[in-house]
Structure formats: C-alpha cells, structure tokens
Design a protein around this motif. Structure first.
Motif, PDB file in Angstrom:
ATOM      1  N   ALA A  42     -41.216  -2.767 -18.228  1.00 10.94           N
ATOM      2  CA  ALA A  42     -42.433  -2.011 -18.522  1.00 10.94           C
ATOM      3  C   ALA A  42     -42.094  -0.602 -19.003  1.00 10.94           C
ATOM      4  CB  ALA A  42     -43.330  -1.960 -17.297  1.00 10.94           C
ATOM      5  N   ALA A  43     -41.079   0.011 -18.405  1.00 14.59           N
ATOM      6  CA  ALA A  43     -40.688   1.367 -18.804  1.00 14.59           C
ATOM      7  C   ALA A  43     -40.217   1.391 -20.255  1.00 14.59           C
ATOM      8  CB  ALA A  43     -39.590   1.886 -17.881  1.00 14.59           C
ATOM      9  N   ARG A  44     -39.489   0.349 -20.682  1.00 16.10           N
ATOM     10  CA  ARG A  44     -39.039   0.285 -22.075  1.00 16.10           C
ATOM     11  C   ARG A  44     -40.230   0.202 -23.035  1.00 16.10           C
ATOM     12  NH1 ARG A  44     -34.985  -3.025 -19.818  1.00 16.10           N
ATOM     13  NH2 ARG A  44     -36.162  -4.914 -20.348  1.00 16.10           N
ATOM     14  N   VAL A  45     -41.200  -0.652 -22.683  1.00 22.65           N
ATOM     15  CA  VAL A  45     -42.382  -0.814 -23.535  1.00 22.65           C
ATOM     16  C   VAL A  45     -43.186   0.476 -23.585  1.00 22.65           C
ATOM     17  CG1 VAL A  45     -44.591  -2.015 -23.739  1.00 22.65           C
ATOM     18  CG2 VAL A  45     -42.516  -3.302 -23.216  1.00 22.65           C
ATOM     19  N   ARG A  62     -45.104 -15.348 -23.260  1.00 21.94           N
ATOM     20  CA  ARG A  62     -45.003 -13.942 -22.872  1.00 21.94           C
ATOM     21  C   ARG A  62     -45.890 -13.644 -21.668  1.00 21.94           C
ATOM     22  NH1 ARG A  62     -41.582 -10.457 -23.861  1.00 21.94           N
ATOM     23  NH2 ARG A  62     -43.051  -8.757 -24.252  1.00 21.94           N
ATOM     24  N   ALA A  63     -46.265 -14.691 -20.936  1.00 20.75           N
ATOM     25  CA  ALA A  63     -47.234 -14.524 -19.850  1.00 20.75           C
ATOM     26  C   ALA A  63     -46.747 -13.576 -18.761  1.00 20.75           C
ATOM     27  CB  ALA A  63     -47.584 -15.881 -19.232  1.00 20.75           C
ATOM     28  N   ARG A  64     -45.425 -13.430 -18.598  1.00 24.34           N
ATOM     29  CA  ARG A  64     -44.881 -12.522 -17.589  1.00 24.34           C
ATOM     30  C   ARG A  64     -44.266 -11.272 -18.213  1.00 24.34           C
ATOM     31  NH1 ARG A  64     -47.441 -13.876 -13.384  1.00 24.34           N
ATOM     32  NH2 ARG A  64     -46.038 -12.485 -12.241  1.00 24.34           N
ATOM     33  N   GLY A  65     -44.444 -11.115 -19.530  1.00 21.63           N
ATOM     34  CA  GLY A  65     -43.835  -9.990 -20.221  1.00 21.63           C
ATOM     35  C   GLY A  65     -44.792  -8.823 -20.375  1.00 21.63           C
ATOM     36  N   TYR A  66     -44.305  -7.788 -21.071  1.00 26.19           N
ATOM     37  CA  TYR A  66     -45.085  -6.565 -21.284  1.00 26.19           C
ATOM     38  C   TYR A  66     -45.088  -6.226 -22.769  1.00 26.19           C
ATOM     39  CZ  TYR A  66     -44.300  -6.201 -16.291  1.00 26.19           C
ATOM     40  OH  TYR A  66     -44.248  -6.482 -14.953  1.00 26.19           O
ATOM     41  N   ASP A  67     -46.242  -5.783 -23.243  1.00 25.82           N
ATOM     42  CA  ASP A  67     -46.384  -5.324 -24.616  1.00 25.82           C
ATOM     43  C   ASP A  67     -47.423  -4.212 -24.650  1.00 25.82           C
ATOM     44  OD1 ASP A  67     -44.703  -7.064 -26.395  1.00 25.82           O
ATOM     45  OD2 ASP A  67     -45.895  -8.643 -25.446  1.00 25.82           O
ATOM     46  N   TRP A  68     -47.224  -3.272 -25.573  1.00 29.65           N
ATOM     47  CA  TRP A  68     -48.248  -2.261 -25.832  1.00 29.65           C
ATOM     48  C   TRP A  68     -49.125  -2.808 -26.956  1.00 29.65           C
ATOM     49  CZ3 TRP A  68     -49.801   1.703 -23.112  1.00 29.65           C
ATOM     50  CH2 TRP A  68     -50.651   2.649 -23.680  1.00 29.65           C
ATOM     51  N   ALA A  69     -50.429  -2.914 -26.719  1.00 36.26           N
ATOM     52  CA  ALA A  69     -51.315  -3.584 -27.668  1.00 36.26           C
ATOM     53  C   ALA A  69     -52.519  -2.722 -28.003  1.00 36.26           C
ATOM     54  CB  ALA A  69     -51.781  -4.923 -27.101  1.00 36.26           C
ATOM     55  N   THR A  70     -53.021  -2.907 -29.218  1.00 33.86           N
ATOM     56  CA  THR A  70     -54.216  -2.201 -29.674  1.00 33.86           C
ATOM     57  C   THR A  70     -55.075  -3.171 -30.463  1.00 33.86           C
ATOM     58  OG1 THR A  70     -53.265  -1.484 -31.773  1.00 33.86           O
ATOM     59  CG2 THR A  70     -52.921  -0.047 -29.875  1.00 33.86           C
ATOM     60  N   GLY A  71     -56.379  -2.888 -30.528  1.00 29.67           N
ATOM     61  CA  GLY A  71     -57.247  -3.736 -31.324  1.00 29.67           C
ATOM     62  C   GLY A  71     -58.714  -3.402 -31.143  1.00 29.67           C
ATOM     63  N   LEU A  72     -59.525  -3.986 -32.015  1.00 30.79           N
ATOM     64  CA  LEU A  72     -60.961  -3.785 -32.007  1.00 30.79           C
ATOM     65  C   LEU A  72     -61.654  -4.996 -31.403  1.00 30.79           C
ATOM     66  CD1 LEU A  72     -61.393  -2.358 -35.625  1.00 30.79           C
ATOM     67  CD2 LEU A  72     -61.641  -1.062 -33.498  1.00 30.79           C
ATOM     68  N   GLY A  73     -62.811  -4.778 -30.804  1.00 29.15           N
ATOM     69  CA  GLY A  73     -63.600  -5.859 -30.259  1.00 29.15           C
ATOM     70  C   GLY A  73     -64.780  -5.332 -29.469  1.00 29.15           C
ATOM     71  N   ARG A  74     -65.423  -6.229 -28.747  1.00 26.59           N
ATOM     72  CA  ARG A  74     -66.597  -5.878 -27.951  1.00 26.59           C
ATOM     73  C   ARG A  74     -66.470  -6.459 -26.545  1.00 26.59           C
ATOM     74  NH1 ARG A  74     -71.221  -4.382 -30.913  1.00 26.59           N
ATOM     75  NH2 ARG A  74     -70.885  -4.414 -33.194  1.00 26.59           N
ATOM     76  N   TYR A 195     -62.497   4.139 -15.506  1.00 24.76           N
ATOM     77  CA  TYR A 195     -62.489   4.868 -14.242  1.00 24.76           C
ATOM     78  C   TYR A 195     -61.063   5.302 -13.900  1.00 24.76           C
ATOM     79  CZ  TYR A 195     -66.795   2.293 -14.607  1.00 24.76           C
ATOM     80  OH  TYR A 195     -67.970   1.772 -15.092  1.00 24.76           O
ATOM     81  N   GLU A 196     -60.871   5.763 -12.678  1.00 20.94           N
ATOM     82  CA  GLU A 196     -59.539   6.229 -12.267  1.00 20.94           C
ATOM     83  C   GLU A 196     -58.511   5.118 -12.482  1.00 20.94           C
ATOM     84  OE1 GLU A 196     -58.974   8.136  -8.470  1.00 20.94           O
ATOM     85  OE2 GLU A 196     -61.121   8.519  -8.303  1.00 20.94           O
ATOM     86  N   ARG A 197     -57.423   5.473 -13.138  1.00 21.87           N
ATOM     87  CA  ARG A 197     -56.419   4.433 -13.380  1.00 21.87           C
ATOM     88  C   ARG A 197     -55.098   5.076 -13.805  1.00 21.87           C
ATOM     89  NH1 ARG A 197     -59.884   4.588 -17.725  1.00 21.87           N
ATOM     90  NH2 ARG A 197     -58.913   4.857 -19.793  1.00 21.87           N
ATOM     91  N   ASP A 198     -54.061   4.269 -13.721  1.00 16.23           N
ATOM     92  CA  ASP A 198     -52.746   4.615 -14.247  1.00 16.23           C
ATOM     93  C   ASP A 198     -52.091   3.310 -14.655  1.00 16.23           C
ATOM     94  OD1 ASP A 198     -51.610   3.408 -11.898  1.00 16.23           O
ATOM     95  OD2 ASP A 198     -52.021   5.272 -10.825  1.00 16.23           O
ATOM     96  N   LEU A 199     -50.857   3.381 -15.064  1.00 17.93           N
ATOM     97  CA  LEU A 199     -50.134   2.179 -15.478  1.00 17.93           C
ATOM     98  C   LEU A 199     -49.051   1.803 -14.473  1.00 17.93           C
ATOM     99  CD1 LEU A 199     -49.881   2.849 -19.316  1.00 17.93           C
ATOM    100  CD2 LEU A 199     -51.531   1.425 -18.093  1.00 17.93           C
ATOM    101  N   GLU A 200     -49.229   2.248 -13.218  1.00 18.47           N
ATOM    102  CA  GLU A 200     -48.317   1.897 -12.135  1.00 18.47           C
ATOM    103  C   GLU A 200     -48.415   0.397 -11.866  1.00 18.47           C
ATOM    104  OE1 GLU A 200     -45.747   1.459  -9.403  1.00 18.47           O
ATOM    105  OE2 GLU A 200     -46.020   3.504 -10.141  1.00 18.47           O
ATOM    106  N   LEU A 201     -47.272  -0.290 -11.862  1.00 16.35           N
ATOM    107  CA  LEU A 201     -47.272  -1.744 -11.706  1.00 16.35           C
ATOM    108  C   LEU A 201     -47.346  -2.197 -10.256  1.00 16.35           C
ATOM    109  CD1 LEU A 201     -44.579  -2.826 -14.320  1.00 16.35           C
ATOM    110  CD2 LEU A 201     -47.065  -2.915 -14.560  1.00 16.35           C
ATOM    111  N   LEU A 202     -46.828  -1.397  -9.337  1.00 15.72           N
ATOM    112  CA  LEU A 202     -46.672  -1.856  -7.955  1.00 15.72           C
ATOM    113  C   LEU A 202     -47.497  -1.024  -6.977  1.00 15.72           C
ATOM    114  CD1 LEU A 202     -42.796  -2.397  -8.015  1.00 15.72           C
ATOM    115  CD2 LEU A 202     -44.583  -4.072  -8.483  1.00 15.72           C
ATOM    116  N   SER A 203     -48.688  -0.620  -7.411  1.00 19.27           N
ATOM    117  CA  SER A 203     -49.487   0.290  -6.577  1.00 19.27           C
ATOM    118  C   SER A 203     -49.978  -0.361  -5.294  1.00 19.27           C
ATOM    119  CB  SER A 203     -50.676   0.820  -7.384  1.00 19.27           C
ATOM    120  OG  SER A 203     -51.456  -0.260  -7.872  1.00 19.27           O
TER     121      SER A 203
END
Length: 243
Positions: A42-45, A62-74, A195-203
C-alpha cells in the motif's frame, strides 16, 4: 505410579503444550509477515499514485492488491451501508459505505469515512451525494474479519447495518442487478466529500509489531515448558521415592 510412568505422562503433556505454543507462535509470526507485506504494498501505491480507472476494482486477480484509482460516476439511490463496531480515536462509531456506479465497470463500494455513535446507538443520517462526481482513492480489499457468523447485514431504516463487508451478500441484499466489484474504494481524505477518514489499513486490527510481540510470548512459553520438563526429569529424586 512409578517415576518412569510419571516422566512418560509429564513429557507427553509437555510435548503437547510445546507443540501448541510453538504453532501459535508461528501463526502470529506469519500474520506479522502478511500484514507487513500489506503495508509495504500500500505504501508503494500511495507513494506513486499512478491513476488507474475505477474498473480496475473488478479484476478478481487483484482482489487482494492495491491500486490508486480515479473515475467519474454517480452514487446509487440505495441507502447507506454502515459497518458497526469501528473505533476512531478511542470513540465508537460506524464506517459509512455507499454503492457507486462508475461510467465503466461494475458498481463498487466507496468508503466515505467514519461517523460517531452516541450512547443511545442512534444511527446517523447519511445523505446521498448528488450528481456525477469525480472520485479518487485507494482500491483495496474490504476490511478483514474473523470467523464470519450470521448473515453479516440487516436492514436499518433507509440503509443497512453491517457486521462485516461481504460484497456478495451486500449485492444480494440490496437487489443489485450486477455483482459488486471485489475491492472497495477508500476515498482520498483530501476530497471535500464524506466524513472523518484516512488511508490507514490496520486501524481496527493488530499491526505487525503486535503480532511479533505475541509470537515471542508464545515461543517463550514453549521454551519455559521445555525447561521445566528438563529440570523435573534430571533433578535427583528424593530418598524413598521410586527409581
């Protein structure tokens, strides 16, 4: 019982205890390695932040992997999904998920962040973000759980209360016409949404250092049992006892 019989029984129990403690130590050590690998990946991504489309969440390989993703939608019109028993800063609360429908790819869960629960445990109101939105964040597997017990979710007002994030069960319960992507999008904390959040994996689970500590404790117990068995075996018997 003779001394020989006592020794046989004692060593049988000691070896069983040693095997148990050693296996528990090995399990904790393996969990430490697995979680450290998760954090490193996760740190590499997060360091590179090379954008992938939101449809990357669909890839079962990639179900157990990590990626940085962007996109449009609703966001889907269905109500929020609130994951119960989530701690933040020593406070109890829920983690808020909503179903997001991107322009391309399967619907996916978006982690909008954490909301507190009062002592009366009244669930918070979570309005649906309107219109087409550009999202970005970390694609990751849903939060891990222990032994799954029960259905995992139940209807609560306009939404659902979760005890674990099971994408298949959520898709079935919410009546989606398509399956949910196996990964969730953990929303970028800098976005003015949610709302309140971070990208901590093991919180809400043990970090690698804790697993290493528990591993050492189990190995120490195994060594203590072995040492005790050796001392009792080779100490000189008192006079009058069987030889």
């Amino acid at each position: 019982m003779s001394r020989r019989g006592n020794l046989l029984l004692g060593w049988t129990l000691a070896l069983a205890a040693i095997a148990l403690f050693a296996n528990l130590g090995l399990w904790q050590a393996r969990r430490a390695v697995e979680k450290q690998a998760m954090l490193d990946a996760a740190a590499r991504v997060l360091g590179e932040r090379l954008p992938q489309p939101l449809s990357a969440a669909d890839d079962p390989h990639r179900a157990r992997g990590y990626d940085w993703a962007t996109g449009l939608g609703r966001f889907d019109e269905r109500g929020p999904l609130l994951l119960d028993n989530q701690q933040r800063g020593g406070r109890a609360g829920v983690r808020v998920y909503r179903i997001f429908v991107p322009r391309a790819g399967l619907p996916l869960l978006v982690d909008l962040g954490w909301l507190p629960l009062g002592g009366e445990r009244k669930l918070p109101t979570v309005p649906r973000p309107q219109g087409e939105l550009a999202l970005r964040g970390l694609l990751s597997a849903p939060p891990s759980v222990g032994i799954p017990l029960g259905p995992g979710l139940g209807r609560e007002g306009e939404g659902w209360l979760l005890t674990r994030v099971d994408t298949r069960a959520i898709a079935a319960a919410t009546g989606l016409s398509a399956p949910l992507a196996p990964r969730v999008l953990r929303l970028d904390p800098t976005l003015p949404l949610g709302y309140e959040r971070d990208l901590e994996l093991l919180s809400n689970t043990l970090p690698p250092d804790k697993h290493r500590g528990y591993s050492l404790q189990w190995f120490a117990l195994a060594a203590a049992v072995l040492a005790t068995a050796l001392i009792l075996t080779f100490r000189r018997p008192r006079r009058g006892t069987d030889r």
